[in-house]
Design an enzyme around this catalytic site. Structure first.
Site, PDB file in Angstrom:
ATOM      1  N   CYS A  48      -0.277 -37.705 -27.341  1.00  0.00           N
ATOM      2  CA  CYS A  48      -1.742 -37.928 -26.380  1.00  0.00           C
ATOM      3  C   CYS A  48      -2.752 -38.013 -27.104  1.00  0.00           C
ATOM      4  CB  CYS A  48      -1.799 -36.795 -25.415  1.00  0.00           C
ATOM      5  SG  CYS A  48      -1.876 -35.191 -25.832  1.00  0.00           S
ATOM      6  N   ASP A  89      -4.200 -35.518 -28.738  1.00  0.00           N
ATOM      7  CA  ASP A  89      -5.296 -34.038 -28.676  1.00  0.00           C
ATOM      8  C   ASP A  89      -5.133 -33.122 -30.065  1.00  0.00           C
ATOM      9  OD1 ASP A  89      -6.012 -34.460 -26.059  1.00  0.00           O
ATOM     10  OD2 ASP A  89      -4.139 -33.438 -25.194  1.00  0.00           O
ATOM     11  N   CYS A 130      -8.410 -34.293 -24.279  1.00  0.00           N
ATOM     12  CA  CYS A 130      -9.022 -34.413 -22.749  1.00  0.00           C
ATOM     13  C   CYS A 130      -9.655 -32.816 -22.344  1.00  0.00           C
ATOM     14  CB  CYS A 130      -7.834 -34.509 -21.973  1.00  0.00           C
ATOM     15  SG  CYS A 130      -6.432 -33.465 -21.834  1.00  0.00           S
ATOM     16  N   CYS A 133      -1.076 -29.426 -22.922  1.00  0.00           N
ATOM     17  CA  CYS A 133      -2.357 -28.791 -23.506  1.00  0.00           C
ATOM     18  C   CYS A 133      -2.581 -27.222 -23.580  1.00  0.00           C
ATOM     19  CB  CYS A 133      -3.419 -29.195 -22.511  1.00  0.00           C
ATOM     20  SG  CYS A 133      -3.783 -31.081 -22.467  1.00  0.00           S
TER      21      CYS A 133
END
Length: 163
Positions: free
Chosen positions: A61, A63, A87, A130
């Site tokens: 993603c 991150d 994000c 996350c």
């Protein structure tokens, strides 16, 4: 200009529906709070022997999370800093983790699990990575700190033997 910034922030957080009403995603108020008001943002000197740095990422993603801990002589974390590229959920997870570890011992912070962070933020399943990054960053920072201390202790022991 201010209205544009507020609109773009809401769009980034997924608070506005698309023009057709599809793809609407709502975040819990804790995510929004930590995204809009992140705690402990910044960094310490990586070369400080009392600082442990954890740098982790999720290639799937994009991150990237850096979490640093500052530890006193008794093994207690006295301060934390983080920088996260990603994000809103990644930033919020970092912020929560940085708050939760401050004031705890190294052993105590290793018991913090991603599920606790995810539950606190009410992360949807698609955003669980996350909170996993935040747990990994904590472990990585503690590991880095312990490695620095081991090297410093070995160097100190080597110096006393030579003298």
């Amino acid at each position: 200009m201010m209205m544009l910034r507020q609109t773009s922030r809401k769009a980034y957080l997924g608070l506005r529906a698309s023009p057709l009403g599809f793809g609407r995603r709502l975040y819990h108020e804790n995510v929004i709070d930590h995204f809009e008001n992140p705690r402990n943002v910044g960094s310490f000197n990586r070369n400080d022997p009392n600082v442990g740095t954890g740098l982790v990422g999720a290639p799937s993603c994009g991150d990237l999370m850096s979490l640093q801990i500052k530890v006193d002589d008794s093994g207690q974390i006295v301060d934390t800093r983080f920088k996260t590229f990603g994000c809103g959920s990644a930033i919020a997870s970092s912020s929560v983790a940085s708050e939760w570890i401050k004031g705890k011992t190294l052993e105590e912070v290793l018991t913090i699990k991603n599920a606790e962070i995810a539950k606190h933020l009410s992360l949807p399943p698609v955003k669980l990575h996350c909170s996993m990054l935040a747990e990994d960053a904590i472990k990585s920072a503690v590991r880095d700190y312990k490695e620095k201390q081991a090297k410093a202790n070995a160097a100190a022991a080597g110096e006393t033997v030579k003298a």
